[in-house]
Design a protein around this motif. Structure first.
Motif, PDB file in Angstrom:
ATOM      1  N   THR A 162       1.011  -1.204   0.061  1.00 49.59           N
ATOM      2  CA  THR A 162       0.043  -0.067  -0.077  1.00 49.59           C
ATOM      3  C   THR A 162       1.013   1.053   0.084  1.00 49.59           C
ATOM      4  O   THR A 162       1.642   1.550   0.991  1.00 49.59           O
ATOM      5  N   ILE A 163       0.849   1.823  -1.022  1.00 49.45           N
ATOM      6  CA  ILE A 163       1.739   3.094  -1.212  1.00 49.45           C
ATOM      7  C   ILE A 163       0.964   4.300  -0.991  1.00 49.45           C
ATOM      8  O   ILE A 163       0.264   4.733  -2.222  1.00 49.45           O
ATOM      9  N   PRO A 164       1.255   5.006  -0.217  1.00 49.94           N
ATOM     10  CA  PRO A 164       0.538   6.434  -0.034  1.00 49.94           C
ATOM     11  C   PRO A 164       1.261   7.450  -0.906  1.00 49.94           C
ATOM     12  O   PRO A 164       2.504   7.519  -1.164  1.00 49.94           O
ATOM     13  N   THR A 165       0.494   8.244  -1.761  1.00 50.79           N
ATOM     14  CA  THR A 165       1.127   8.958  -2.938  1.00 50.79           C
ATOM     15  C   THR A 165       1.173  10.269  -2.365  1.00 50.79           C
ATOM     16  O   THR A 165       2.057  11.160  -2.963  1.00 50.79           O
TER      17      THR A 165
ATOM     18  N   LYS B  45       8.287  12.057   1.872  1.00 50.80           N
ATOM     19  CA  LYS B  45       9.171  11.003   1.853  1.00 50.80           C
ATOM     20  C   LYS B  45       9.312  10.385   3.183  1.00 50.80           C
ATOM     21  O   LYS B  45       9.207   9.057   3.273  1.00 50.80           O
ATOM     22  N   GLU B  46       9.461  11.064   4.240  1.00 46.39           N
ATOM     23  CA  GLU B  46       9.582  10.540   5.560  1.00 46.39           C
ATOM     24  C   GLU B  46       8.202   9.662   5.965  1.00 46.39           C
ATOM     25  O   GLU B  46       8.265   8.412   6.334  1.00 46.39           O
ATOM     26  N   GLU B  47       7.233  10.371   5.696  1.00 43.99           N
ATOM     27  CA  GLU B  47       5.815   9.689   5.999  1.00 43.99           C
ATOM     28  C   GLU B  47       5.650   8.275   5.258  1.00 43.99           C
ATOM     29  O   GLU B  47       5.170   7.297   5.747  1.00 43.99           O
ATOM     30  N   LYS B  48       6.223   8.326   3.965  1.00 43.14           N
ATOM     31  CA  LYS B  48       6.037   7.146   2.804  1.00 43.14           C
ATOM     32  C   LYS B  48       7.005   6.072   3.561  1.00 43.14           C
ATOM     33  O   LYS B  48       6.669   4.916   3.672  1.00 43.14           O
ATOM     34  N   TYR B  49       8.171   6.234   3.964  1.00 43.66           N
ATOM     35  CA  TYR B  49       9.199   5.192   4.710  1.00 43.66           C
ATOM     36  C   TYR B  49       8.582   4.910   5.870  1.00 43.66           C
ATOM     37  O   TYR B  49       8.571   3.504   5.973  1.00 43.66           O
ATOM     38  N   LYS B  50       7.983   5.713   6.705  1.00 44.91           N
ATOM     39  CA  LYS B  50       7.386   5.112   7.798  1.00 44.91           C
ATOM     40  C   LYS B  50       6.093   4.139   7.631  1.00 44.91           C
ATOM     41  O   LYS B  50       5.997   3.143   8.340  1.00 44.91           O
ATOM     42  N   THR B  51       5.472   4.589   6.737  1.00 41.16           N
ATOM     43  CA  THR B  51       4.089   3.710   6.610  1.00 41.16           C
ATOM     44  C   THR B  51       4.694   2.222   5.823  1.00 41.16           C
ATOM     45  O   THR B  51       3.982   1.452   5.967  1.00 41.16           O
TER      46      THR B  51
END
Length: 163
Positions: A6-9, A13-19
């Motif tokens: 599940t890739i949040p668009t 960048k940091e939130e994406k890594y954390k997710t």
């Protein structure tokens, strides 16, 4: 095992890594084959961040040998201490290169690559592989990438301990 990411668009960048970190953990969880895990992590990072090239070089005697990757054709072998990957191996540290054209001894596997980050992977205090990530953009990588890609490598190191 995770079947898809599940890739949040809209995340930073940091939130994406954390997710994505828990998803990466699930992706390799329970799998003891290092090559399979390298392959899936390469694909997951490429899919999530659209990196130009992402993959692993594996230590074999006195050189790094190309392992699983996603991207264009790559250099097959890199000597100890040579290029960005060999430097990260020799110095046992993360290396961030904002402009590969300014890195002494850079090995140009693909002229489109403009910046690079390399993170060594350890087993029993020895570097056994490096995670190499390239971008076609200058100055693409920063401390956020270093921090979270190190955490990805930590997940892989933990999976080696469980094998």
């Amino acid at each position: 095992m995770a079947e898809s990411l599940t890739i949040p668009t809209t995340f930073s960048k940091e939130e994406k890594y954390k997710t994505l970190l828990p998803q990466f953990k699930a992706l390799i969880g329970g799998e003891t084959d290092v090559i399979a895990n390298f392959a899936n992590i390469s694909a997951a990072l490429k899919q999530a961040f659209y990196f130009f090239w992402v993959g692993f070089y594996i230590v074999k005697r006195d050189e790094l040998v190309l392992g699983p990757f996603q991207g264009t054709i790559a250099c097959t072998r890199i000597k100890y201490g040579k290029g960005v990957c060999g430097t990260a191996w020799k110095e046992k540290r993360v290396v961030i290169v904002p402009d590969v054209n300014e890195f002494p001894g850079h090995i140009a596997c693909d002229a489109l690559s403009q910046s690079e980050i390399v993170i060594p992977l350890f087993y029993k205090d020895e570097v056994i592989a490096v995670l190499d990530v390239d971008s076609e953009l200058l100055d693409h990588f920063d401390q956020i990438d270093a921090t979270y890609l190190q955490q990805v490598v930590n997940l892989l190191e933990a999976s080696l301990s469980e094998a």
